[in-house]
Design a protein around this motif. Structure first.
Motif, PDB file in Angstrom:
ATOM      1  N   ILE A 103       0.876  -1.172   0.159  1.00 57.09           N
ATOM      2  CA  ILE A 103       0.003  -0.129  -0.048  1.00 57.09           C
ATOM      3  C   ILE A 103       0.852   1.060  -0.078  1.00 57.09           C
ATOM      4  CG2 ILE A 103      -2.011  -1.080   1.000  1.00 57.09           C
ATOM      5  CD1 ILE A 103      -0.878   0.474   3.762  1.00 57.09           C
ATOM      6  N   GLU A 104       0.351   2.479  -0.350  1.00 55.60           N
ATOM      7  CA  GLU A 104       0.876   3.607  -0.369  1.00 55.60           C
ATOM      8  C   GLU A 104       1.087   4.162   1.127  1.00 55.60           C
ATOM      9  OE1 GLU A 104       1.024   7.186  -3.541  1.00 55.60           O
ATOM     10  OE2 GLU A 104      -1.064   6.148  -3.021  1.00 55.60           O
ATOM     11  N   CYS A 105       2.282   4.511   1.363  1.00 56.07           N
ATOM     12  CA  CYS A 105       2.469   5.131   2.778  1.00 56.07           C
ATOM     13  C   CYS A 105       3.694   6.127   2.547  1.00 56.07           C
ATOM     14  CB  CYS A 105       2.688   3.835   3.914  1.00 56.07           C
ATOM     15  SG  CYS A 105       4.277   3.112   3.407  1.00 56.07           S
ATOM     16  N   ALA A 107      -2.077   4.723  22.325  1.00 55.15           N
ATOM     17  CA  ALA A 107      -2.797   6.079  22.810  1.00 55.15           C
ATOM     18  C   ALA A 107      -2.887   7.132  21.928  1.00 55.15           C
ATOM     19  CB  ALA A 107      -2.061   6.683  23.911  1.00 55.15           C
ATOM     20  N   GLU A 108      -2.403   6.685  20.536  1.00 51.51           N
ATOM     21  CA  GLU A 108      -2.472   7.660  19.520  1.00 51.51           C
ATOM     22  C   GLU A 108      -3.712   7.554  18.701  1.00 51.51           C
ATOM     23  OE1 GLU A 108       1.550   8.799  17.711  1.00 51.51           O
ATOM     24  OE2 GLU A 108       1.850   6.650  18.385  1.00 51.51           O
ATOM     25  N   LYS A 109      -4.417   8.497  18.334  1.00 57.11           N
ATOM     26  CA  LYS A 109      -5.532   8.661  17.474  1.00 57.11           C
ATOM     27  C   LYS A 109      -5.181   8.601  16.272  1.00 57.11           C
ATOM     28  CE  LYS A 109      -9.622  11.233  16.768  1.00 57.11           C
ATOM     29  NZ  LYS A 109     -10.299  12.500  17.011  1.00 57.11           N
ATOM     30  N   ALA A 110      -5.985   7.813  15.420  1.00 61.01           N
ATOM     31  CA  ALA A 110      -5.825   7.827  13.930  1.00 61.01           C
ATOM     32  C   ALA A 110      -6.755   8.811  13.322  1.00 61.01           C
ATOM     33  CB  ALA A 110      -6.405   6.580  13.286  1.00 61.01           C
ATOM     34  N   VAL A 111      -6.131   9.644  12.461  1.00 63.43           N
ATOM     35  CA  VAL A 111      -6.813  10.841  11.681  1.00 63.43           C
ATOM     36  C   VAL A 111      -7.334  10.593  10.512  1.00 63.43           C
ATOM     37  CG1 VAL A 111      -6.849  13.229  10.824  1.00 63.43           C
ATOM     38  CG2 VAL A 111      -5.756  12.504  13.272  1.00 63.43           C
ATOM     39  N   VAL A 112      -8.364  10.287   9.928  1.00 66.35           N
ATOM     40  CA  VAL A 112      -8.828   9.889   8.727  1.00 66.35           C
ATOM     41  C   VAL A 112      -9.371  11.043   7.764  1.00 66.35           C
ATOM     42  CG1 VAL A 112     -10.531   8.285   7.380  1.00 66.35           C
ATOM     43  CG2 VAL A 112      -9.373   7.521   9.686  1.00 66.35           C
ATOM     44  N   THR A 113      -8.841  11.064   6.712  1.00 65.24           N
ATOM     45  CA  THR A 113      -9.238  12.048   5.663  1.00 65.24           C
ATOM     46  C   THR A 113      -9.647  11.137   4.296  1.00 65.24           C
ATOM     47  OG1 THR A 113      -7.731  13.452   6.828  1.00 65.24           O
ATOM     48  CG2 THR A 113      -8.324  14.218   4.328  1.00 65.24           C
ATOM     49  N   ALA A 156      -3.506   9.120   9.267  1.00 60.46           N
ATOM     50  CA  ALA A 156      -2.430   9.686   9.816  1.00 60.46           C
ATOM     51  C   ALA A 156      -2.307   9.268  11.215  1.00 60.46           C
ATOM     52  CB  ALA A 156      -2.098  11.144   9.672  1.00 60.46           C
ATOM     53  N   ILE A 157      -1.234   8.611  11.735  1.00 62.58           N
ATOM     54  CA  ILE A 157      -1.046   8.180  12.967  1.00 62.58           C
ATOM     55  C   ILE A 157       0.294   7.920  13.342  1.00 62.58           C
ATOM     56  CG2 ILE A 157      -1.417   5.636  12.592  1.00 62.58           C
ATOM     57  CD1 ILE A 157      -2.595   5.074  15.403  1.00 62.58           C
ATOM     58  N   GLY A 158       0.699   8.561  14.486  1.00 61.65           N
ATOM     59  CA  GLY A 158       2.055   8.454  14.907  1.00 61.65           C
ATOM     60  C   GLY A 158       3.239   9.200  13.963  1.00 61.65           C
TER      61      GLY A 158
END
Length: 115
Positions: free
Chosen positions: A26-28, A80-86, A96-98
């Motif tokens: 996958i693209e990362c 504890a880090e939140k995943a931010v979905v766009t 986006a996470i960490g």
């Protein structure tokens, strides 16, 4: 009459070819990377709690996400880090996470032609 955007069509074709050649990747953009590349792998595991995705970086690091059914897309499965979905397109989200970013296939609700 709909006007064709030939430049956008060409970009989409190039991206489709890159996805086909990515061989399960996958693209990362792992932490510290400036650009996206087809460098990460994804493992999917279905359990009684839902579908878990493990996104593996080339250096051995990884993130675990849980696919939601409430419209959020994915959430961090541990840590504890939140995943931010766009949402990026009707079939693509960026997570986006960490310090890492991932582009994942998804069904984006409410996305479609003209939206």
């Amino acid at each position: 009459m709909q006007v064709r955007d030939k430049a956008a069509e060409a970009r989409n074709e190039v991206q489709a070819e890159k996805r086909e050649k990515a061989e399960g990747r996958i693209e990362c953009a792992p932490p510290g990377a400036e650009r996206f590349a087809y460098a990460c792998t994804i493992d999917r595991v279905q359990s009684q709690d839902g579908l878990f995705l493990t996104l593996r970086h080339p250096d051995g690091g990884f993130r675990r996400l849980l696919v939601t059914t409430d419209g959020r897309g994915v959430v961090a499965a541990d840590g504890a880090e939140k995943a931010v979905v766009t949402p990026l397109a009707a079939n693509l989200i960026e997570v986006a996470i960490g310090g890492a970013r991932y582009r994942l296939p998804a069904t984006v609700r409410g996305a479609g032609p003209g939206k």
